[in-house]
Design a protein around this motif. Structure first.
Motif, PDB file in Angstrom:
ATOM      1  N   THR A 158      26.410  39.890  -9.464  1.00 19.01           N
ATOM      2  CA  THR A 158      26.057  38.648  -8.785  1.00 19.01           C
ATOM      3  C   THR A 158      27.302  37.873  -8.392  1.00 19.01           C
ATOM      4  O   THR A 158      28.197  37.645  -9.211  1.00 19.01           O
ATOM      5  CB  THR A 158      25.184  37.781  -9.708  1.00 19.01           C
ATOM      6  N   ASP A 159      27.347  37.448  -7.130  1.00 19.62           N
ATOM      7  CA  ASP A 159      28.473  36.664  -6.634  1.00 19.62           C
ATOM      8  C   ASP A 159      28.220  35.179  -6.916  1.00 19.62           C
ATOM      9  O   ASP A 159      27.150  34.648  -6.579  1.00 19.62           O
ATOM     10  CB  ASP A 159      28.628  36.876  -5.127  1.00 19.62           C
ATOM     11  N   PRO A 160      29.175  34.465  -7.529  1.00 24.24           N
ATOM     12  CA  PRO A 160      28.942  33.056  -7.881  1.00 24.24           C
ATOM     13  C   PRO A 160      28.617  32.157  -6.694  1.00 24.24           C
ATOM     14  O   PRO A 160      27.718  31.311  -6.778  1.00 24.24           O
ATOM     15  CB  PRO A 160      30.259  32.639  -8.549  1.00 24.24           C
ATOM     16  N   GLY A 161      29.323  32.331  -5.594  1.00 21.82           N
ATOM     17  CA  GLY A 161      29.054  31.500  -4.427  1.00 21.82           C
ATOM     18  C   GLY A 161      27.664  31.745  -3.871  1.00 21.82           C
ATOM     19  O   GLY A 161      26.937  30.798  -3.518  1.00 21.82           O
ATOM     20  N   GLU A 162      27.293  33.010  -3.794  1.00 23.37           N
ATOM     21  CA  GLU A 162      25.960  33.362  -3.309  1.00 23.37           C
ATOM     22  C   GLU A 162      24.887  32.858  -4.275  1.00 23.37           C
ATOM     23  O   GLU A 162      23.822  32.383  -3.862  1.00 23.37           O
ATOM     24  CB  GLU A 162      25.855  34.879  -3.148  1.00 23.37           C
ATOM     25  N   ALA A 163      25.177  32.938  -5.578  1.00 25.00           N
ATOM     26  CA  ALA A 163      24.228  32.467  -6.588  1.00 25.00           C
ATOM     27  C   ALA A 163      23.999  30.967  -6.473  1.00 25.00           C
ATOM     28  O   ALA A 163      22.868  30.483  -6.627  1.00 25.00           O
ATOM     29  CB  ALA A 163      24.735  32.817  -7.980  1.00 25.00           C
ATOM     30  N   SER A 164      25.058  30.222  -6.209  1.00 26.25           N
ATOM     31  CA  SER A 164      24.933  28.778  -6.039  1.00 26.25           C
ATOM     32  C   SER A 164      24.045  28.445  -4.850  1.00 26.25           C
ATOM     33  O   SER A 164      23.145  27.598  -4.936  1.00 26.25           O
ATOM     34  CB  SER A 164      26.315  28.153  -5.856  1.00 26.25           C
ATOM     35  N   ALA A 165      24.283  29.125  -3.731  1.00 26.66           N
ATOM     36  CA  ALA A 165      23.473  28.903  -2.534  1.00 26.66           C
ATOM     37  C   ALA A 165      22.023  29.337  -2.764  1.00 26.66           C
ATOM     38  O   ALA A 165      21.079  28.680  -2.304  1.00 26.66           O
ATOM     39  CB  ALA A 165      24.073  29.665  -1.354  1.00 26.66           C
ATOM     40  N   TYR A 166      21.843  30.419  -3.480  1.00 20.20           N
ATOM     41  CA  TYR A 166      20.511  30.956  -3.766  1.00 20.20           C
ATOM     42  C   TYR A 166      19.702  29.980  -4.609  1.00 20.20           C
ATOM     43  O   TYR A 166      18.528  29.705  -4.320  1.00 20.20           O
ATOM     44  CB  TYR A 166      20.667  32.288  -4.494  1.00 20.20           C
ATOM     45  N   ALA A 167      20.315  29.444  -5.651  1.00 19.54           N
ATOM     46  CA  ALA A 167      19.624  28.493  -6.511  1.00 19.54           C
ATOM     47  C   ALA A 167      19.200  27.247  -5.729  1.00 19.54           C
ATOM     48  O   ALA A 167      18.086  26.733  -5.900  1.00 19.54           O
ATOM     49  CB  ALA A 167      20.513  28.100  -7.691  1.00 19.54           C
ATOM     50  N   ALA A 168      20.070  26.778  -4.849  1.00 20.33           N
ATOM     51  CA  ALA A 168      19.751  25.597  -4.052  1.00 20.33           C
ATOM     52  C   ALA A 168      18.641  25.880  -3.051  1.00 20.33           C
ATOM     53  O   ALA A 168      17.756  25.045  -2.828  1.00 20.33           O
ATOM     54  CB  ALA A 168      21.004  25.113  -3.316  1.00 20.33           C
ATOM     55  N   ALA A 169      18.649  27.079  -2.470  1.00 19.90           N
ATOM     56  CA  ALA A 169      17.676  27.408  -1.431  1.00 19.90           C
ATOM     57  C   ALA A 169      16.296  27.731  -1.985  1.00 19.90           C
ATOM     58  O   ALA A 169      15.289  27.536  -1.290  1.00 19.90           O
ATOM     59  CB  ALA A 169      18.185  28.598  -0.611  1.00 19.90           C
ATOM     60  N   THR A 170      16.241  28.210  -3.207  1.00 23.55           N
ATOM     61  CA  THR A 170      14.965  28.664  -3.766  1.00 23.55           C
ATOM     62  C   THR A 170      14.317  27.674  -4.724  1.00 23.55           C
ATOM     63  O   THR A 170      13.107  27.716  -4.922  1.00 23.55           O
ATOM     64  CB  THR A 170      15.141  29.998  -4.516  1.00 23.55           C
ATOM     65  N   GLY A 171      15.112  26.816  -5.351  1.00 23.30           N
ATOM     66  CA  GLY A 171      14.566  25.866  -6.308  1.00 23.30           C
ATOM     67  C   GLY A 171      14.200  26.478  -7.644  1.00 23.30           C
ATOM     68  O   GLY A 171      13.340  25.952  -8.359  1.00 23.30           O
ATOM     69  N   VAL A 172      14.861  27.567  -8.024  1.00 16.14           N
ATOM     70  CA  VAL A 172      14.555  28.228  -9.289  1.00 16.14           C
ATOM     71  C   VAL A 172      14.964  27.348 -10.473  1.00 16.14           C
ATOM     72  O   VAL A 172      15.845  26.503 -10.365  1.00 16.14           O
ATOM     73  CB  VAL A 172      15.262  29.597  -9.399  1.00 16.14           C
ATOM     74  N   ASP A 173      14.296  27.579 -11.616  1.00 11.81           N
ATOM     75  CA  ASP A 173      14.631  26.867 -12.844  1.00 11.81           C
ATOM     76  C   ASP A 173      15.621  27.630 -13.701  1.00 11.81           C
ATOM     77  O   ASP A 173      16.232  27.056 -14.616  1.00 11.81           O
ATOM     78  CB  ASP A 173      13.367  26.609 -13.660  1.00 11.81           C
ATOM     79  N   ALA A 174      15.766  28.939 -13.457  1.00 12.27           N
ATOM     80  CA  ALA A 174      16.731  29.776 -14.165  1.00 12.27           C
ATOM     81  C   ALA A 174      17.026  30.988 -13.300  1.00 12.27           C
ATOM     82  O   ALA A 174      16.199  31.394 -12.473  1.00 12.27           O
ATOM     83  CB  ALA A 174      16.184  30.220 -15.527  1.00 12.27           C
ATOM     84  N   LEU A 175      18.186  31.569 -13.508  1.00  8.35           N
ATOM     85  CA  LEU A 175      18.596  32.693 -12.669  1.00  8.35           C
ATOM     86  C   LEU A 175      19.081  33.852 -13.526  1.00  8.35           C
ATOM     87  O   LEU A 175      20.015  33.710 -14.320  1.00  8.35           O
ATOM     88  CB  LEU A 175      19.715  32.257 -11.715  1.00  8.35           C
ATOM     89  N   ALA A 176      18.433  35.004 -13.355  1.00 10.64           N
ATOM     90  CA  ALA A 176      18.895  36.243 -13.973  1.00 10.64           C
ATOM     91  C   ALA A 176      19.991  36.829 -13.097  1.00 10.64           C
ATOM     92  O   ALA A 176      19.831  36.934 -11.878  1.00 10.64           O
ATOM     93  CB  ALA A 176      17.740  37.233 -14.105  1.00 10.64           C
ATOM     94  N   VAL A 177      21.101  37.200 -13.728  1.00 15.38           N
ATOM     95  CA  VAL A 177      22.271  37.657 -12.979  1.00 15.38           C
ATOM     96  C   VAL A 177      22.725  39.024 -13.472  1.00 15.38           C
ATOM     97  O   VAL A 177      22.470  39.422 -14.612  1.00 15.38           O
ATOM     98  CB  VAL A 177      23.426  36.641 -13.098  1.00 15.38           C
ATOM     99  N   ALA A 178      23.389  39.740 -12.595  1.00 17.34           N
ATOM    100  CA  ALA A 178      23.915  41.073 -12.905  1.00 17.34           C
ATOM    101  C   ALA A 178      25.379  40.944 -13.289  1.00 17.34           C
ATOM    102  O   ALA A 178      26.220  40.581 -12.459  1.00 17.34           O
ATOM    103  CB  ALA A 178      23.759  41.997 -11.703  1.00 17.34           C
ATOM    104  N   VAL A 179      25.695  41.234 -14.552  1.00 19.69           N
ATOM    105  CA  VAL A 179      27.064  41.076 -15.050  1.00 19.69           C
ATOM    106  C   VAL A 179      27.514  42.289 -15.877  1.00 19.69           C
ATOM    107  O   VAL A 179      28.480  42.203 -16.626  1.00 19.69           O
ATOM    108  CB  VAL A 179      27.193  39.788 -15.899  1.00 19.69           C
ATOM    109  N   GLY A 180      26.799  43.423 -15.729  1.00 18.65           N
ATOM    110  CA  GLY A 180      27.230  44.633 -16.432  1.00 18.65           C
ATOM    111  C   GLY A 180      26.202  45.279 -17.332  1.00 18.65           C
ATOM    112  O   GLY A 180      26.449  46.352 -17.868  1.00 18.65           O
ATOM    113  N   SER A 181      25.051  44.639 -17.522  1.00 13.86           N
ATOM    114  CA  SER A 181      24.002  45.236 -18.351  1.00 13.86           C
ATOM    115  C   SER A 181      23.027  46.013 -17.487  1.00 13.86           C
ATOM    116  O   SER A 181      23.051  45.925 -16.257  1.00 13.86           O
ATOM    117  CB  SER A 181      23.257  44.156 -19.138  1.00 13.86           C
TER     118      SER A 181
END
Length: 284
Positions: A158-181
């Protein structure tokens, strides 16, 4: 105890700088083991029922959800009920009436713009119906039916910049991210990108969720929580404990025909696993 809500438990864990374990429920024995294990650790936890578990039970979410909720209500520690990894709209729309306080909608396999559109629509529905809402950005991999995926391949995380934009655009309450698991790992050999977790924690205003935690060693899990992960999803580790206990019980008494003999051992083994993982992610 009254059934807790996932949102409240996640918020409390995040504010305290600790992890909140979330365990997958496939059977009544799973739910009972999660409650017993969480009680032994004196900790809150989330009971998760995935779309695949619903399929296993003939596509009916109600019976397993009601059973898990009843187990949670009888627990001495706060337990919440969560509907996990949903990509089916019909199942999503069953969540509120089935007793869940939260849902994870998974559009991560779609191209970014399509993921945003589908997730925003699902989040709007969930919030309108009083549900806390989780989504995923990046590719964790290992889900049933998915092609093999290297958790360390370029473009997977997961790219941090894209994640920030994604959270703002979708209104999610939490975000599952890909970091190696990765999901469904039977060996605890995953190496997480803790620097990336830290950047995501800074960039994303909502709590972060780690999927595929069964394959992550204890020290890596503790470090992930310290770096910024809050909700820690664990499923395969319980199934490993279950399967080993059943095999051992049958090997010890090949003539046994009463399933309670095997299931009692399996439930105890899963409870011990729940206690262990809970202490790892809550105590550091």
């Amino acid at each position: 105890m009254t059934l807790a809500t996932t949102g409240d438990l996640v918020s409390a864990a995040r504010d305290a700088g600790r992890g909140l374990p979330a365990f997958n429920v496939i059977s009544l024995e799973h739910a009972e083991a999660i409650a017993a294990g969480a009680e032994a650790a004196a900790s809150a936890a989330v009971l998760q029922i995935s779309q695949n578990a619903v399929k296993f039970h003939g596509g009916r979410v109600g019976p397993l959800a009601r059973a898990a909720a009843e187990v949670a209500r009888g627990s001495s520690v706060p337990l919440a009920l969560h509907l996990d990894h949903v990509d089916d709209g019909a199942l999503l729309h069953c969540a509120a009436d089935a007793g869940f306080s939260s849902v994870m909608f998974d559009a991560s396999a779609l191209p970014y713009e399509e993921n945003v559109k589908a997730t925003a629509e699902a989040a709007e529905w969930a919030h309108r119906n009083g549900l806390w809402f989780e989504a995923e950005l990046g590719r964790v991999g290992g889900k049933p039916g998915d092609p093999p995926l290297n958790a360390h391949a370029p473009g997977v995380r997961t790219d941090p910049g894209e994640a920030s934009a994604y959270a703002a655009a979708t209104g999610v309450d939490a975000l599952a991210v890909a970091v190696g698991s990765s999901h469904a790992m039977t060996e605890r050999s995953a190496t997480l990108d803790h620097a990336l977790i830290g950047r995501l924690r800074t960039a994303v205003p909502v709590p972060l969720v780690l999927h595929g935690s069964s394959g992550v060693p204890d020290t890596e899990l503790s470090a992930a929580v310290a770096a910024g992960m809050t909700k820690i999803n664990i499923g395969t580790a319980l199934n490993i404990a279950f399967s080993i206990a059943v095999r051992e019980a049958l090997a010890a008494d090949p003539e046994v025909v009463d399933p309670r003999r095997c299931l009692a051992s399996a439930r105890d083994a899963m409870a011990a696993t729940v206690t262990h993982f809970t202490r790892v992610v809550t105590d550091g």
